[in-house]
Design a protein around this motif. Structure first.
Motif, short mmCIF file in Angstrom:
data_model
loop_
_atom_site.label_atom_id
_atom_site.label_comp_id
_atom_site.label_asym_id
_atom_site.label_seq_id
_atom_site.Cartn_x
_atom_site.Cartn_y
_atom_site.Cartn_z
N TYR A 145 0.82 -1.21 0.00
CA TYR A 145 0.00 0.00 0.00
C TYR A 145 0.85 1.26 0.00
CZ TYR A 145 -4.29 -2.63 0.41
OH TYR A 145 -5.33 -3.47 0.14
N ALA A 146 2.02 1.21 0.64
CA ALA A 146 2.93 2.34 0.55
C ALA A 146 3.41 2.53 -0.88
CB ALA A 146 4.12 2.14 1.49
N ASN A 147 3.64 1.43 -1.56
CA ASN A 147 4.10 1.49 -2.94
C ASN A 147 3.02 2.00 -3.89
OD1 ASN A 147 5.96 0.96 -5.13
ND2 ASN A 147 4.74 -0.85 -5.61
N PHE A 148 1.75 1.76 -3.53
CA PHE A 148 0.65 2.16 -4.40
C PHE A 148 0.43 3.66 -4.43
CE2 PHE A 148 -2.22 -1.88 -4.63
CZ PHE A 148 -1.28 -2.47 -5.44
N VAL A 149 0.86 4.37 -3.40
CA VAL A 149 0.60 5.81 -3.32
C VAL A 149 1.26 6.52 -4.50
CG1 VAL A 149 0.98 7.92 -1.99
CG2 VAL A 149 0.37 5.79 -0.82
N GLY A 150 0.48 7.27 -5.24
CA GLY A 150 1.02 8.04 -6.36
C GLY A 150 1.13 7.28 -7.66
N LEU A 151 0.80 5.98 -7.67
CA LEU A 151 0.89 5.22 -8.91
C LEU A 151 -0.44 5.21 -9.64
CD1 LEU A 151 2.95 2.03 -7.93
CD2 LEU A 151 3.76 4.21 -8.83
N GLY A 152 -0.39 5.08 -10.96
CA GLY A 152 -1.59 4.92 -11.75
C GLY A 152 -2.13 3.51 -11.65
N LEU A 153 -3.33 3.31 -12.15
CA LEU A 153 -3.97 1.99 -12.09
C LEU A 153 -3.13 0.94 -12.80
CD1 LEU A 153 -6.27 0.04 -11.51
CD2 LEU A 153 -7.46 0.95 -13.52
N ARG A 154 -2.53 1.30 -13.91
CA ARG A 154 -1.73 0.34 -14.69
C ARG A 154 -0.64 -0.29 -13.83
NH1 ARG A 154 -0.46 -0.17 -20.23
NH2 ARG A 154 1.70 -0.72 -20.71
N ARG A 156 -0.42 -0.19 -10.44
CA ARG A 156 -1.00 -0.84 -9.27
C ARG A 156 -1.50 -2.24 -9.61
NH1 ARG A 156 -4.01 3.90 -8.74
NH2 ARG A 156 -5.99 2.76 -8.63
N LEU A 157 -2.19 -2.35 -10.74
CA LEU A 157 -2.74 -3.64 -11.13
C LEU A 157 -1.62 -4.63 -11.50
CD1 LEU A 157 -5.25 -5.33 -11.59
CD2 LEU A 157 -5.42 -4.37 -13.90
N ALA A 158 -0.60 -4.13 -12.18
CA ALA A 158 0.54 -5.00 -12.51
C ALA A 158 1.21 -5.52 -11.24
CB ALA A 158 1.55 -4.24 -13.37
N GLY A 159 1.41 -4.63 -10.27
CA GLY A 159 2.03 -5.04 -9.01
C GLY A 159 1.18 -6.04 -8.24
N ALA A 160 -0.15 -5.82 -8.23
CA ALA A 160 -1.04 -6.73 -7.52
C ALA A 160 -1.04 -8.11 -8.17
CB ALA A 160 -2.46 -6.16 -7.50
N LEU A 161 -1.04 -8.16 -9.49
CA LEU A 161 -1.02 -9.45 -10.19
C LEU A 161 0.29 -10.21 -9.93
CD1 LEU A 161 -2.67 -8.49 -13.61
CD2 LEU A 161 -3.67 -9.89 -11.79
N LEU A 162 1.39 -9.47 -9.86
CA LEU A 162 2.67 -10.11 -9.55
C LEU A 162 2.66 -10.71 -8.15
CD1 LEU A 162 5.15 -7.52 -11.08
CD2 LEU A 162 4.92 -9.91 -11.77
N GLU A 163 2.06 -9.99 -7.19
CA GLU A 163 1.99 -10.50 -5.82
C GLU A 163 1.10 -11.74 -5.76
OE1 GLU A 163 0.43 -9.11 -1.40
OE2 GLU A 163 0.74 -7.61 -2.97
N LEU A 164 -0.02 -11.71 -6.48
CA LEU A 164 -0.90 -12.87 -6.51
C LEU A 164 -0.21 -14.07 -7.16
CD1 LEU A 164 -4.23 -11.11 -7.57
CD2 LEU A 164 -3.77 -12.22 -5.36
N ALA A 165 0.57 -13.81 -8.20
CA ALA A 165 1.28 -14.89 -8.87
C ALA A 165 2.30 -15.55 -7.96
CB ALA A 165 1.96 -14.36 -10.14
N GLU A 166 2.94 -14.74 -7.12
CA GLU A 166 3.92 -15.29 -6.19
C GLU A 166 3.26 -16.19 -5.15
OE1 GLU A 166 7.37 -13.74 -3.09
OE2 GLU A 166 6.34 -12.32 -4.39
N LYS A 167 2.05 -15.82 -4.72
CA LYS A 167 1.37 -16.58 -3.67
C LYS A 167 0.52 -17.72 -4.22
CE LYS A 167 0.94 -12.89 -0.21
NZ LYS A 167 -0.03 -12.12 0.62
N PHE A 168 -0.13 -17.48 -5.36
CA PHE A 168 -1.12 -18.43 -5.86
C PHE A 168 -0.86 -18.83 -7.32
CE2 PHE A 168 -3.25 -15.51 -2.85
CZ PHE A 168 -3.54 -16.41 -1.83
N GLY A 169 0.40 -18.80 -7.73
CA GLY A 169 0.71 -19.10 -9.11
C GLY A 169 1.41 -20.44 -9.29
N VAL A 170 1.15 -21.09 -10.43
CA VAL A 170 1.87 -22.30 -10.82
C VAL A 170 2.40 -22.08 -12.23
CG1 VAL A 170 0.54 -23.85 -9.34
CG2 VAL A 170 -0.26 -23.39 -11.66
#
Length: 235
Positions: A145-154, A156-170
């Motif tokens: 959330y600290a990293n999200f401050v000041g970022l555009g949706l593009r 933020r969404l890329a970062g969130a998908l990367l985090e999800l891939a690390e936790k729930f990706g095969v």
């Protein structure tokens, strides 16, 4: 200007956070610590440095900042007695935050294995395993959330998908398959945007070849998404 000083065991036991320590514990912790006098506005540690020390604020006030490209996010203040630099206890290799002296500070600096063994009497490796599956996830949320401050949706969404891939990706021949089936509304909540704008951005990602859809499942190409997350692009 920062200068080294000796750490007095009594300066540790006077703190509320460590006042319960036995005298021999305080002596050992003090003997294995390096004291630092840090002037106001000087750095105590910088983002990107190796997470190899634990810090105890003996006096003064410090502040933690997240430096997000050209923007600084004030995460919070550190007061006397607080123990910080805890990324070293979570097995993280580098520090995500910068710590600066808000006023003149006195800090005790100690290696994490010595701190854990002296204060808790357990091996650092065992504690790190427990922290990783408990507070580790909350730490990750703070950083995100600290990293999200000041970022555009593009970004933020890329970062969130990367985090999800690390936790729930095969691994998949096409990239990384997310085993967690998320709706567009849920992804929108995750990145703090409307469902419509999130869907539009996902469509853009698909056209750019960084994600593929398989029903409600997403397959991402981490290398391409990482480049997007690191490239400023205001919406």
């Amino acid at each position: 200007m920062t200068r080294e000083i000796a750490v007095d065991p009594k300066s540790l036991t006077r703190l509320k956070s460590l006042g319960w320590m036995r005298e021999e514990q305080a002596r050992r912790l003090a003997a294995n610590s390096t004291g630092l006098k840090v002037r106001r506005e000087d750095a105590i540690f910088m983002e990107g440095e190796a997470s190899s020390r634990v810090y105890i604020l003996l006096s003064g006030v410090a502040k933690l900042c997240y430096v997000n490209r050209d923007q600084r996010v004030l995460v919070g203040f550190v007061g006397p007695g607080e123990i910080f630099g805890l990324s070293s206890l979570l097995g993280q290799s580098t520090r995500p935050f910068r710590c600066e002296a808000y006023s003149d500070c006195t800090v005790a600096v100690v290696k994490p294995d010595i701190f854990v063994d002296t204060v808790l009497g357990v091996p650092l490796e065992r504690l790190s395993l427990v922290l990783d599956v408990t507070v580790g996830r909350w730490w990750g949320m703070v950083v995100r959330y600290a990293n999200f401050v000041g970022l555009g949706l593009r970004e933020r969404l890329a970062g969130a998908l990367l985090e999800l891939a690390e936790k729930f990706g095969v691994r998949d021949s096409r990239g990384t398959l997310l085993t967690l089936k998320l709706t567009h509304a849920e992804l929108a909540e995750l990145v703090g945007a409307s469902r419509q704008r999130t869907t539009e951005q996902l469509n853009d990602f698909e056209r750019e070849g960084v994600i593929t859809r398989e029903g409600r499942r997403l397959i991402i190409v981490p290398e391409k998404l990482w480049q997007l997350a690191q490239t400023p692009h205001r919406n």
